[in-house]
Scaffold this active site. Structure first.
Site, PDB file in Angstrom:
ATOM      1  N   CYS A 197       0.994  -1.172   0.169  1.00  0.00           N
ATOM      2  CA  CYS A 197      -0.039   0.069   0.031  1.00  0.00           C
ATOM      3  C   CYS A 197       0.813   1.276   0.122  1.00  0.00           C
ATOM      4  CB  CYS A 197      -0.982  -0.068   1.157  1.00  0.00           C
ATOM      5  SG  CYS A 197      -2.044  -1.233   1.197  1.00  0.00           S
ATOM      6  N   HIS A 209      -3.517   7.382   1.791  1.00  0.00           N
ATOM      7  CA  HIS A 209      -3.803   6.181   1.373  1.00  0.00           C
ATOM      8  C   HIS A 209      -5.317   5.922   1.796  1.00  0.00           C
ATOM      9  CE1 HIS A 209      -3.818   1.985   0.474  1.00  0.00           C
ATOM     10  NE2 HIS A 209      -3.752   1.674   1.628  1.00  0.00           N
ATOM     11  N   ASN A 253     -10.097   0.028  -0.788  1.00  0.00           N
ATOM     12  CA  ASN A 253      -8.673   0.132  -0.809  1.00  0.00           C
ATOM     13  C   ASN A 253      -7.975  -0.357  -2.062  1.00  0.00           C
ATOM     14  OD1 ASN A 253      -5.922  -0.192  -0.021  1.00  0.00           O
ATOM     15  ND2 ASN A 253      -6.421  -0.931   2.003  1.00  0.00           N
TER      16      ASN A 253
END
Ligand code: UT7
Length: 323
Positions: A114, A250, A280
C-alpha cells in the site's frame, strides 16, 4: 540552482465493472451497513477478463502523459508500484513501457504494497535529482481482487482494483516557492509481517497466495506511523500541518483518515477522500485520489499537497509536493 522533480500531469484508470456493497452482500455474508459504518466504502471496481495490472497501469500512464502534454519519446524512466504484477518477471513496468512506446529508458517495479506509490515517488525523485533521468512516469497499479480470499468477509469487502499515475519532470530553479517535491520520508519495520501478508509466493508455496490481515492491529499501527511520518516531513521543510492545502492519504478506511487528520489538527475539509468510491486499491489509492482532486479542480497550482500511505511490511511514508 537546485534540481527538483516537478509534477506536470496526473492520470488514472479503473476497471469497467463497479461492484456496490449490496452486490457484494449477495455473495458474501456481509451488509452495506457494516461496510459503510466500519470502513466508509460504498463501491469498488473489480478487474474483468483482459483487465490486468499492466493494462490499468498503461491506461493511467496515458492519461497522465496527455495531461502533461508529453510524448512517449520524452519519458526516460518508469517506476511502477505494485504487489500484484502481471508476471513474476519481467517487471510489469517493462510491459507498460512497450505499450506506451517509451522503449529504451529505465523501467522497473517497486514492491511496498500500500505504500508502494510513496516508495516509487521517493525512488523516481532521487533518480531525477541525481540526473540519471529527466522525465518519469510513476505509477501505482493493482488487481488485488485476484489475491483476495472471497470466503473471508473480513478482507474481501475492503479492496478494489485500479491504477493512478503522475508525470515528474526535473527542473532547475533558485526560487524556494517553485513547484516540486519538497521532501519524502520512507520507513519499514519487518517485524509486523504476520499482521498483513499474502500466504503464498514463488520461493515458498509456488502459488500467488491470498491476502491475510489482522485488521484491528494494522489500524492501530497505521494511525501512529502515519502521524509520525507526516510530522517528520513537515519538520524537514520547516512547515506545520496547517500549512498543508491538501492531504491525499492512502484510502484504506475512512476512520483511519479521520483519526490521522485529527491527530494533526487538520480539518476534514482538507482531506481528499475516495475510499467510498474505490475502496482500498493498495499502491493505486494515493495516485487515484490525487488525480480525482486535480481533475475536479480542488488541487491547484502553487498549493502544498501531502501524500501518505502505510501498508504491508509494515512500510509507510509521506511526501510533500508543491504543485
Ligand atoms: O491498506 C493497508 C492497511 N490496511 C488497513 O489500514 C486496514 C486497517 N483495519 C481496518 O480498516 C479495520 O480493522 C477493518 C475494517 C478491517 C475491520 O474493522 P473492525 O472494526 O476492526 O472490525 P473487526 O475486525 O474487529 O470485526 C468486528 C466484527 C466481528 O464480529 P464479532 O467477532 O464482533 O461478532 C467480525 O466477524 O465484525 C465482523 N465482521 C463483519 N461483519 C459483516 C468482519 N467483517 C465483516 C463484514 N461484514 N465484511
Amino acid at each position: 540552482m537546485s534540481r527538483r522533480s516537478v509534477l506536470i500531469g496526473t492520470g488514472s484508470a479503473l476497471p469497467v465493472r463497479a461492484v456496490s456493497n449490496a452486490q457484494l452482500a449477495e455473495q458474501v455474508d456481509t451488509s452495506d451497513e457494516w461496510i459503510v459504518e466500519r470502513t466508509g466504502i460504498r463501491n469498488r471496481y473489480i478487474a474483468g477478463e483482459g483487465e490486468t495490472t499492466g493494462t490499468l497501469a498503461a491506461g493511467a500512464a496515458r492519461a497522465a502523459m496527455e495531461a502533461a502534454g508529453v510524448e512517449p519519446k520524452g519519458i526516460d524512466l518508469i517506476v511502477l508500484a505494485t504487489a500484484t504484477p502481471d508476471q513474476t518477471f519481467p517487471a510489469t513496468a517493462t510491459w507498460v513501457q512497450n505499450e506506451l512506446g517509451c522503449n529504451g529508458g529505465i523501467a522497473f517495479d517497486v514492491a511496498a504494497v500500500c505504500s508502494g506509490f510513496l516508495y516509487a515517488v521517493g525512488v523516481a525523485d532521487s533518480m531525477l535529482r541525481s540526473g540519471m533521468a529527466n522525465r518519469a512516469i510513476v505509477i501505482g497499479a493493482e488487481t488485488f481482487s485476484r489475491i483476495l480470499d472471497w470466503e473471508d468477509r473480513g478482507t474481501c469487502v475492503l479492496f478494489g482494483d485500479g491504477a493512478g499515475a503522475i508525470v515528474l519532470e526535473a527542473r532547475d530553479s533558485d526560487d524556494p516557492q517553485a513547484p516540486g517535491i519538497l521532501a519524502t520520508k520512507l520507513h519499514a519495520d519487518g517485524a509486523h509481517n504476520q499482521l498483513l501478508y499474502v500466504d503464498g509466493g514463488v520461493s515458498t508455496t509456488g502459488t500467488a497466495g491470498k491476502l491475510r490481515m489482522k485488521g484491528k492491529e494494522v489500524f492501530r499501527h497505521a494511525v501512529n506511523n502515519l502521524s509520525s511520518v507526516l510530522g517528520e516531513v513537515l519538520d524537514e521543510v520547516g512547515l506545520v500541518a496547517t500549512d498543508i492545502d491538501w492531504l491525499v492519504p492512502h484510502q484504506a478506511n475512512a476512520r483511519i483518515l479521520d483519526a490521522t487528520a485529527k491527530k494533526l489538527n487538520l480539518p476534514a475539509s482538507k482531506v481528499v477522500i475516495t475510499v467510498d468510491r474505490h475502496a482500498n486499491t493498495s499502491a493505486a489509492s494515493v495516485p487515484l485520489a490525487l488525480d480525482a482532486a486535480v481533475r475536479d479542480g480542488r488541487i491547484k497550482p502553487g498549493q502544498l499537497v501531502m501524500l501518505e500511505a502505510m501498508g504491508g511490511g509494515f512500510t509507510w511514508g509521506a511526501s510533500l509536493i508543491r504543485i
